[in-house]
Design a protein around this motif. Sequence first.
Motif, PDB file in Angstrom:
ATOM      1  N   ARG A   1      79.783  65.044 -10.350  1.00 43.07           N
ATOM      2  CA  ARG A   1      79.491  65.715 -11.617  1.00 43.07           C
ATOM      3  C   ARG A   1      78.233  66.570 -11.500  1.00 43.07           C
ATOM      4  NH1 ARG A   1      80.896  68.765 -15.342  1.00 43.07           N
ATOM      5  NH2 ARG A   1      80.043  68.417 -17.419  1.00 43.07           N
ATOM      6  N   ALA A   2      77.217  66.068 -10.795  1.00 42.54           N
ATOM      7  CA  ALA A   2      76.005  66.857 -10.586  1.00 42.54           C
ATOM      8  C   ALA A   2      76.332  68.163  -9.870  1.00 42.54           C
ATOM      9  CB  ALA A   2      74.985  66.054  -9.786  1.00 42.54           C
ATOM     10  N   ARG A   3      77.211  68.083  -8.878  1.00 46.29           N
ATOM     11  CA  ARG A   3      77.608  69.294  -8.152  1.00 46.29           C
ATOM     12  C   ARG A   3      78.267  70.310  -9.085  1.00 46.29           C
ATOM     13  NH1 ARG A   3      81.945  69.414  -3.112  1.00 46.29           N
ATOM     14  NH2 ARG A   3      81.613  71.588  -2.495  1.00 46.29           N
ATOM     15  N   GLU A   4      79.118  69.828  -9.984  1.00 46.34           N
ATOM     16  CA  GLU A   4      79.776  70.728 -10.932  1.00 46.34           C
ATOM     17  C   GLU A   4      78.748  71.395 -11.859  1.00 46.34           C
ATOM     18  OE1 GLU A   4      82.578  68.359 -13.027  1.00 46.34           O
ATOM     19  OE2 GLU A   4      83.828  67.957 -11.264  1.00 46.34           O
ATOM     20  N   ILE A   5      77.821  70.614 -12.378  1.00 51.43           N
ATOM     21  CA  ILE A   5      76.816  71.155 -13.295  1.00 51.43           C
ATOM     22  C   ILE A   5      75.941  72.182 -12.579  1.00 51.43           C
ATOM     23  CG2 ILE A   5      74.817  70.578 -14.719  1.00 51.43           C
ATOM     24  CD1 ILE A   5      76.111  67.772 -15.092  1.00 51.43           C
ATOM     25  N   ILE A   6      75.492  71.847 -11.378  1.00 50.56           N
ATOM     26  CA  ILE A   6      74.650  72.757 -10.597  1.00 50.56           C
ATOM     27  C   ILE A   6      75.401  74.038 -10.278  1.00 50.56           C
ATOM     28  CG2 ILE A   6      73.505  73.052  -8.358  1.00 50.56           C
ATOM     29  CD1 ILE A   6      72.895  69.976  -8.540  1.00 50.56           C
ATOM     30  N   GLY A   7      76.690  73.916  -9.996  1.00 49.32           N
ATOM     31  CA  GLY A   7      77.486  75.094  -9.693  1.00 49.32           C
ATOM     32  C   GLY A   7      77.552  76.068 -10.851  1.00 49.32           C
ATOM     33  N   VAL A   8      77.522  75.566 -12.076  1.00 47.63           N
ATOM     34  CA  VAL A   8      77.565  76.429 -13.252  1.00 47.63           C
ATOM     35  C   VAL A   8      76.182  76.982 -13.586  1.00 47.63           C
ATOM     36  CG1 VAL A   8      78.041  76.514 -15.733  1.00 47.63           C
ATOM     37  CG2 VAL A   8      79.571  75.247 -14.209  1.00 47.63           C
ATOM     38  N   LEU A   9      75.167  76.127 -13.535  1.00 46.36           N
ATOM     39  CA  LEU A   9      73.824  76.529 -13.971  1.00 46.36           C
ATOM     40  C   LEU A   9      73.061  77.313 -12.904  1.00 46.36           C
ATOM     41  CD1 LEU A   9      72.742  73.258 -15.817  1.00 46.36           C
ATOM     42  CD2 LEU A   9      73.662  75.361 -16.811  1.00 46.36           C
TER      43      LEU A   9
END
Length: 225
Positions: free
Chosen positions: A48-56
């Motif tokens: 989930r952290a990877r997904e959030i970082i990918g967007v932000l």
Amino acid sequence: MNIFRPGLIQVAGIRSVEEGRMVLDRGVHLLGFPLRLPVHAEDVSEDRAREIIGVLGPSRCVVITYEDDPRRLKDLCRFLNVRTAQVHSPVSPDVLARMKAGGLALIKSYVVGRDSLPPEEFVRAYAPFCDAFITDTFDPASGASGATGRVHDWAVSAELVRCSPLPVLLAGGLRPENVRAAVAAVAPAGVDVHTGVEDASGVKDSGLVAAFVWEARAGFAGLAP
């Protein structure tokens, strides 16, 4: 962007894209993602952290970890696509040097109440192998070395600032009510907050984040050039 700019504000424990955007919109510079923790449960999974970082955007994101193996840390950063790691594990200077060899930007913690070296000796040993320091608070009851909500002796952090050639960030029990006084007492390059801007459910509160940023900026503005 120089992530270690004076007056830097970091908020740790981002749980969602929406929360991250809200925090950035309030004027925060860096978002912290605590992972691989020995005491606290992670706010989000690594996936989930990877997904959030990918967007932000990875340039605004820092992995905060107790990972103590250089290879595993590099693999974690590669997986998350971040280039900055905040290392809270009590690793030796030699291990930190091996972590740094991969080209990561490293923030090394000095945990007041856990780390036994005096600030001057700590700086001398670790400064060649990192890009910044962060001070935090040890909680002997839980064994946690961060996200404790506890304030430490700011005089220790101020001494680290005085003897460090690198930027020093201040963490540990910071809240909107005390961050201005903390900045005045320590004169850090930046501040970090986690639980101090959360509501009772552990979600970042927009009003508390805005108040923290306002008070931190006021503190930095009051420092002599």
